[in-house]
Design a protein around this motif. Structure first.
Motif, mmCIF file in Angstrom:
data_model
loop_
_atom_site.group_PDB
_atom_site.id
_atom_site.type_symbol
_atom_site.label_atom_id
_atom_site.label_comp_id
_atom_site.label_asym_id
_atom_site.label_seq_id
_atom_site.Cartn_x
_atom_site.Cartn_y
_atom_site.Cartn_z
ATOM 1 N N ILE A 61 24.531 -1.990 -12.917
ATOM 2 C CA ILE A 61 24.023 -2.699 -11.738
ATOM 3 C C ILE A 61 24.246 -1.764 -10.560
ATOM 4 O O ILE A 61 25.376 -1.610 -10.084
ATOM 5 C CB ILE A 61 24.741 -4.038 -11.527
ATOM 6 N N PRO A 62 23.184 -1.087 -10.109
ATOM 7 C CA PRO A 62 23.337 -0.066 -9.067
ATOM 8 C C PRO A 62 24.051 -0.576 -7.811
ATOM 9 O O PRO A 62 23.837 -1.711 -7.376
ATOM 10 C CB PRO A 62 21.886 0.331 -8.758
ATOM 11 N N HIS A 63 24.920 0.284 -7.279
ATOM 12 C CA HIS A 63 25.642 0.068 -6.024
ATOM 13 C C HIS A 63 26.728 -1.002 -6.099
ATOM 14 O O HIS A 63 27.393 -1.252 -5.100
ATOM 15 C CB HIS A 63 24.679 -0.292 -4.877
ATOM 16 N N ARG A 64 26.889 -1.633 -7.258
ATOM 17 C CA ARG A 64 27.918 -2.662 -7.387
ATOM 18 C C ARG A 64 29.041 -2.162 -8.264
ATOM 19 O O ARG A 64 28.808 -1.643 -9.364
ATOM 20 C CB ARG A 64 27.319 -3.946 -7.966
ATOM 21 N N VAL A 65 30.286 -2.337 -7.805
ATOM 22 C CA VAL A 65 31.440 -1.846 -8.551
ATOM 23 C C VAL A 65 31.533 -2.523 -9.914
ATOM 24 O O VAL A 65 31.874 -1.884 -10.914
ATOM 25 C CB VAL A 65 32.741 -2.085 -7.748
ATOM 26 N N VAL A 88 21.819 6.696 -11.901
ATOM 27 C CA VAL A 88 21.150 5.405 -11.761
ATOM 28 C C VAL A 88 21.987 4.469 -10.887
ATOM 29 O O VAL A 88 21.442 3.728 -10.050
ATOM 30 C CB VAL A 88 20.916 4.775 -13.148
ATOM 31 N N TRP A 89 23.292 4.502 -11.052
ATOM 32 C CA TRP A 89 24.157 3.626 -10.242
ATOM 33 C C TRP A 89 24.045 3.960 -8.756
ATOM 34 O O TRP A 89 24.067 3.069 -7.917
ATOM 35 C CB TRP A 89 25.598 3.761 -10.710
ATOM 36 N N PHE A 90 23.895 5.227 -8.449
ATOM 37 C CA PHE A 90 23.805 5.640 -7.047
ATOM 38 C C PHE A 90 22.425 5.400 -6.443
ATOM 39 O O PHE A 90 22.305 5.002 -5.281
ATOM 40 C CB PHE A 90 24.175 7.123 -6.896
ATOM 41 N N VAL A 91 21.348 5.668 -7.201
ATOM 42 C CA VAL A 91 20.008 5.654 -6.606
ATOM 43 C C VAL A 91 19.114 4.533 -7.115
ATOM 44 O O VAL A 91 17.995 4.373 -6.638
ATOM 45 C CB VAL A 91 19.298 7.009 -6.831
ATOM 46 N N GLY A 92 19.575 3.760 -8.096
ATOM 47 C CA GLY A 92 18.738 2.718 -8.666
ATOM 48 C C GLY A 92 18.566 1.511 -7.762
ATOM 49 O O GLY A 92 19.224 1.382 -6.720
#
Length: 217
Positions: A61-65, A121-125
């Motif tokens: 889930i991008p941007h979520r810890v 993907v986590w950073f830019v998705g």
């Protein structure tokens, strides 16, 4: 046939046409075929407990810890049977040839591909998406084989990558931006991860023996 030292055995396995080469290829194929039932079992569990629950729990889930653990788990999850069917055969093909190049190199290369693809993907998705699937790893192995063929001057690896590319050329557009529910970022970054892994873990060519400089008088 015995090849003695690990270096000599690895060199023999890398030579197209040798018994060691075919043996290595056969072992790699059997190993990759054994991976696929595990993926189907995981998908069956997901369907059994409620389709999509495992995907949300283990996907990126991008941007979520709380979606960061998906970097490691998402390649084992798929958004339905069709998604898994579409990845199964390409994974066997590219995985077999990547693994045939050496188990240790395969493990480390897979680790790099998973990290580059997953973290990217986590950073830019899209933060409103859940990303699952082995396609990033598949594109990573394809990039690994192409680059390995170039940096190691191995026409065998390059030829294999070209052959697989011809078989699945219609999938290559998935590394380009699209409005479809496809993680093109994961595909593109997986390809990049394969390139990096091929360079980091390239097999060094043996140095030519130094000529005998003994002088006789």
């Amino acid at each position: 046939m015995s090849y003695g030292a690990p270096e000599a055995r690895a060199e023999a396995e890398a030579k197209f046409g040798t018994d060691a080469f075919y043996a290595s290829l056969g072992r790699a194929f059997v190993t990759m075929c054994a991976v696929i039932p595990v993926l189907f079992l995981i998908e069956a569990i997901d369907v059994g407990i409620g389709s999509g629950q495992l995907d949300v729990a283990g996907g990126i889930i991008p941007h979520r810890v709380d979606g960061l653990d998906g970097v490691l788990f998402s390649p084992f999850l798929h958004a339905g049977w069709d998604h898994l069917y579409g990845n199964a055969v390409p994974l066997i093909l590219v995985g077999t040839f990547a693994l045939a190049g050496g188990t240790k190199r395969f493990i480390w290369s897979t680790f790099v591909i998973v990290l580059v693809s997953g973290l990217g993907v986590w950073f830019v998705g899209d933060p409103n998406s859940v990303v699952v699937g082995a396609s990033g790893v598949i594109f990573g192995y394809l990039g690994l084989l192409v680059t390995r063929g170039l940096v190691e001057r191995s026409w065998w690896n390059f030829g294999v990558a070209a052959f697989i590319g011809l078989l699945y050329w219609y999938q290559l557009y998935n590394i380009l931006p699209t409005d479809q529910p496809v993680s093109w970022q994961g595909h593109l970054l997986g390809l990049l991860g394969g390139v990096i892994a091929a360079i980091l873990f390239r097999r060094k060519r043996p140095r030519p023996a130094k000529p005998d400089t003994t002088f006789n008088f």
